[in-house]
Design a protein around this motif. Structure first.
Motif, mmCIF file in Angstrom:
data_model
loop_
_atom_site.group_PDB
_atom_site.id
_atom_site.type_symbol
_atom_site.label_atom_id
_atom_site.label_comp_id
_atom_site.label_asym_id
_atom_site.label_seq_id
_atom_site.Cartn_x
_atom_site.Cartn_y
_atom_site.Cartn_z
ATOM 1 N N PHE A 139 0.835 -1.197 0.000
ATOM 2 C CA PHE A 139 0.000 0.000 0.000
ATOM 3 C C PHE A 139 0.872 1.250 0.000
ATOM 4 O O PHE A 139 0.659 2.175 -0.783
ATOM 5 C CB PHE A 139 -0.947 -0.021 1.209
ATOM 6 C CG PHE A 139 -1.767 1.220 1.340
ATOM 7 C CD1 PHE A 139 -2.847 1.452 0.483
ATOM 8 C CD2 PHE A 139 -1.470 2.164 2.313
ATOM 9 C CE1 PHE A 139 -3.599 2.602 0.603
ATOM 10 C CE2 PHE A 139 -2.231 3.319 2.437
ATOM 11 C CZ PHE A 139 -3.299 3.543 1.581
ATOM 12 N N PHE A 140 1.896 1.272 0.875
ATOM 13 C CA PHE A 140 2.782 2.441 0.934
ATOM 14 C C PHE A 140 3.638 2.566 -0.328
ATOM 15 O O PHE A 140 3.914 3.682 -0.764
ATOM 16 C CB PHE A 140 3.647 2.409 2.197
ATOM 17 C CG PHE A 140 2.902 2.836 3.418
ATOM 18 C CD1 PHE A 140 2.496 4.157 3.573
ATOM 19 C CD2 PHE A 140 2.572 1.926 4.406
ATOM 20 C CE1 PHE A 140 1.792 4.568 4.695
ATOM 21 C CE2 PHE A 140 1.863 2.320 5.528
ATOM 22 C CZ PHE A 140 1.472 3.635 5.671
ATOM 23 N N ALA A 156 4.565 5.642 -5.180
ATOM 24 C CA ALA A 156 4.662 5.704 -6.638
ATOM 25 C C ALA A 156 3.707 6.750 -7.206
ATOM 26 O O ALA A 156 4.064 7.489 -8.138
ATOM 27 C CB ALA A 156 4.362 4.333 -7.242
ATOM 28 N N ILE A 157 2.517 6.847 -6.644
ATOM 29 C CA ILE A 157 1.553 7.848 -7.114
ATOM 30 C C ILE A 157 2.060 9.260 -6.819
ATOM 31 O O ILE A 157 2.000 10.149 -7.676
ATOM 32 C CB ILE A 157 0.167 7.608 -6.464
ATOM 33 C CG1 ILE A 157 -0.448 6.317 -7.011
ATOM 34 C CG2 ILE A 157 -0.764 8.792 -6.698
ATOM 35 C CD1 ILE A 157 -1.693 5.862 -6.287
ATOM 36 N N ILE A 158 2.590 9.454 -5.608
ATOM 37 C CA ILE A 158 3.116 10.779 -5.239
ATOM 38 C C ILE A 158 4.290 11.155 -6.139
ATOM 39 O O ILE A 158 4.351 12.278 -6.668
ATOM 40 C CB ILE A 158 3.523 10.804 -3.751
ATOM 41 C CG1 ILE A 158 2.277 10.722 -2.868
ATOM 42 C CG2 ILE A 158 4.338 12.051 -3.422
ATOM 43 C CD1 ILE A 158 2.570 10.508 -1.398
ATOM 44 N N MET A 167 6.636 14.172 -10.709
ATOM 45 C CA MET A 167 7.299 14.162 -12.018
ATOM 46 C C MET A 167 6.420 14.841 -13.065
ATOM 47 O O MET A 167 6.912 15.566 -13.929
ATOM 48 C CB MET A 167 7.630 12.732 -12.462
ATOM 49 C CG MET A 167 8.728 12.090 -11.655
ATOM 50 S SD MET A 167 10.267 13.039 -11.700
ATOM 51 C CE MET A 167 10.729 12.916 -13.388
ATOM 52 N N PHE A 168 5.114 14.626 -12.982
ATOM 53 C CA PHE A 168 4.194 15.262 -13.918
ATOM 54 C C PHE A 168 4.225 16.784 -13.756
ATOM 55 O O PHE A 168 4.234 17.526 -14.721
ATOM 56 C CB PHE A 168 2.758 14.730 -13.687
ATOM 57 C CG PHE A 168 1.752 15.318 -14.588
ATOM 58 C CD1 PHE A 168 1.682 14.924 -15.931
ATOM 59 C CD2 PHE A 168 0.868 16.290 -14.136
ATOM 60 C CE1 PHE A 168 0.739 15.479 -16.780
ATOM 61 C CE2 PHE A 168 -0.090 16.848 -14.978
ATOM 62 C CZ PHE A 168 -0.144 16.446 -16.301
ATOM 63 N N MET A 169 4.271 17.240 -12.493
ATOM 64 C CA MET A 169 4.314 18.677 -12.235
ATOM 65 C C MET A 169 5.636 19.278 -12.678
ATOM 66 O O MET A 169 5.678 20.388 -13.211
ATOM 67 C CB MET A 169 4.089 18.956 -10.740
ATOM 68 C CG MET A 169 2.657 18.711 -10.314
ATOM 69 S SD MET A 169 2.294 18.823 -8.543
ATOM 70 C CE MET A 169 3.429 19.957 -7.887
ATOM 71 N N VAL A 170 6.744 18.567 -12.470
ATOM 72 C CA VAL A 170 8.082 19.070 -12.838
ATOM 73 C C VAL A 170 8.215 19.132 -14.352
ATOM 74 O O VAL A 170 8.714 20.108 -14.913
ATOM 75 C CB VAL A 170 9.184 18.202 -12.215
ATOM 76 C CG1 VAL A 170 10.537 18.531 -12.800
ATOM 77 C CG2 VAL A 170 9.202 18.367 -10.702
ATOM 78 N N GLU A 171 7.769 18.103 -15.047
ATOM 79 C CA GLU A 171 7.930 18.047 -16.497
ATOM 80 C C GLU A 171 6.964 18.974 -17.215
ATOM 81 O O GLU A 171 7.196 19.373 -18.344
ATOM 82 C CB GLU A 171 7.744 16.613 -17.005
ATOM 83 C CG GLU A 171 8.861 15.685 -16.633
ATOM 84 C CD GLU A 171 8.651 14.276 -17.136
ATOM 85 O OE1 GLU A 171 7.596 13.986 -17.739
ATOM 86 O OE2 GLU A 171 9.560 13.453 -16.944
ATOM 87 N N GLY A 172 5.857 19.274 -16.581
ATOM 88 C CA GLY A 172 4.862 20.120 -17.219
ATOM 89 C C GLY A 172 4.057 19.332 -18.216
ATOM 90 O O GLY A 172 3.836 18.147 -18.085
#
Length: 188
Positions: A169-170, A175-177, A182-187
């Motif tokens: 679970f952790f 992995a989701i966090i 990574m999505f926010m950093v890459e844009g």
């Protein structure tokens, strides 16, 4: 033919049938006999050859002729495996006990892809299930130490299922966090 001669003929046929079943049972189920070992080694060779065919068929640039030869070989081997399974049921003194045993279930699962292929062309993906037959190597070479260790590992995993679930679970949350970061950093 007189009635007594006919009765003797029926008894002779019954004895021959029972002798055949006993001989085949010894060969197919008793791996400690020389014939049983030989049978299992030949069977293992056929299983490995079947898996080799499966691997070769996955090559991208296979000629139609080679594919046809492999396809025919695969069907011949599949028919042999189905016949072997049916014969094991026939010679078994308690057929249902064999069918419901671990080896019987493994044998059935390994021939199911053939039965599926006979009725549905898209079932060829299930052919990898044949690898289950390789498990017979434990029986053939009497690798009891490894099977005892496998049971020990199985029981340990069952006993720790709650701890493993919490850990997984952790890992998923982490992995989701990280994926979100990574999505926010890459844009876009």
């Amino acid at each position: 033919m007189s009635e007594s001669n006919q009765h003797i003929t029926e008894q002779t046929k019954q004895h021959k049938k029972e002798d055949f079943k006993k001989r085949m049972y010894t060969i197919m189920f008793e791996t400690s006999t020389p014939q049983g070992k030989r049978f299992d080694v030949y069977l293992l060779g056929l299983i490995l050859f079947s898996l080799l065919i499966l691997m070769i068929e996955s090559l991208p640039h296979l000629s139609k002729t080679a594919y046809l030869v492999l396809y025919i070989c695969e069907w011949i081997l599949s028919i042999i495996f189905v016949a072997e399974y049916v014969l094991r049921i026939y010679v078994s003194p308690k057929p249902m006990k064999y069918i419901l045993s671990a080896w019987g279930i493994i044998d059935l699962l390994s021939i199911l892809p053939v039965l599926f292929l006979a009725f549905a062309s898209s079932a060829h993906y299930f052919r990898i299930i044949r690898i289950l037959r390789v498990i017979r190597i434990f029986k053939i070479f009497r690798i009891n130490k490894f099977t005892r260790e496998a049971y020990s590992l199985y029981h340990s995993l069952i006993a720790s299922v709650y701890k493993i679930s919490v850990f997984m679970f952790f890992v998923v949350i982490l992995a989701i966090i990280m994926g979100g970061l990574m999505f926010m950093v890459e844009g876009e």
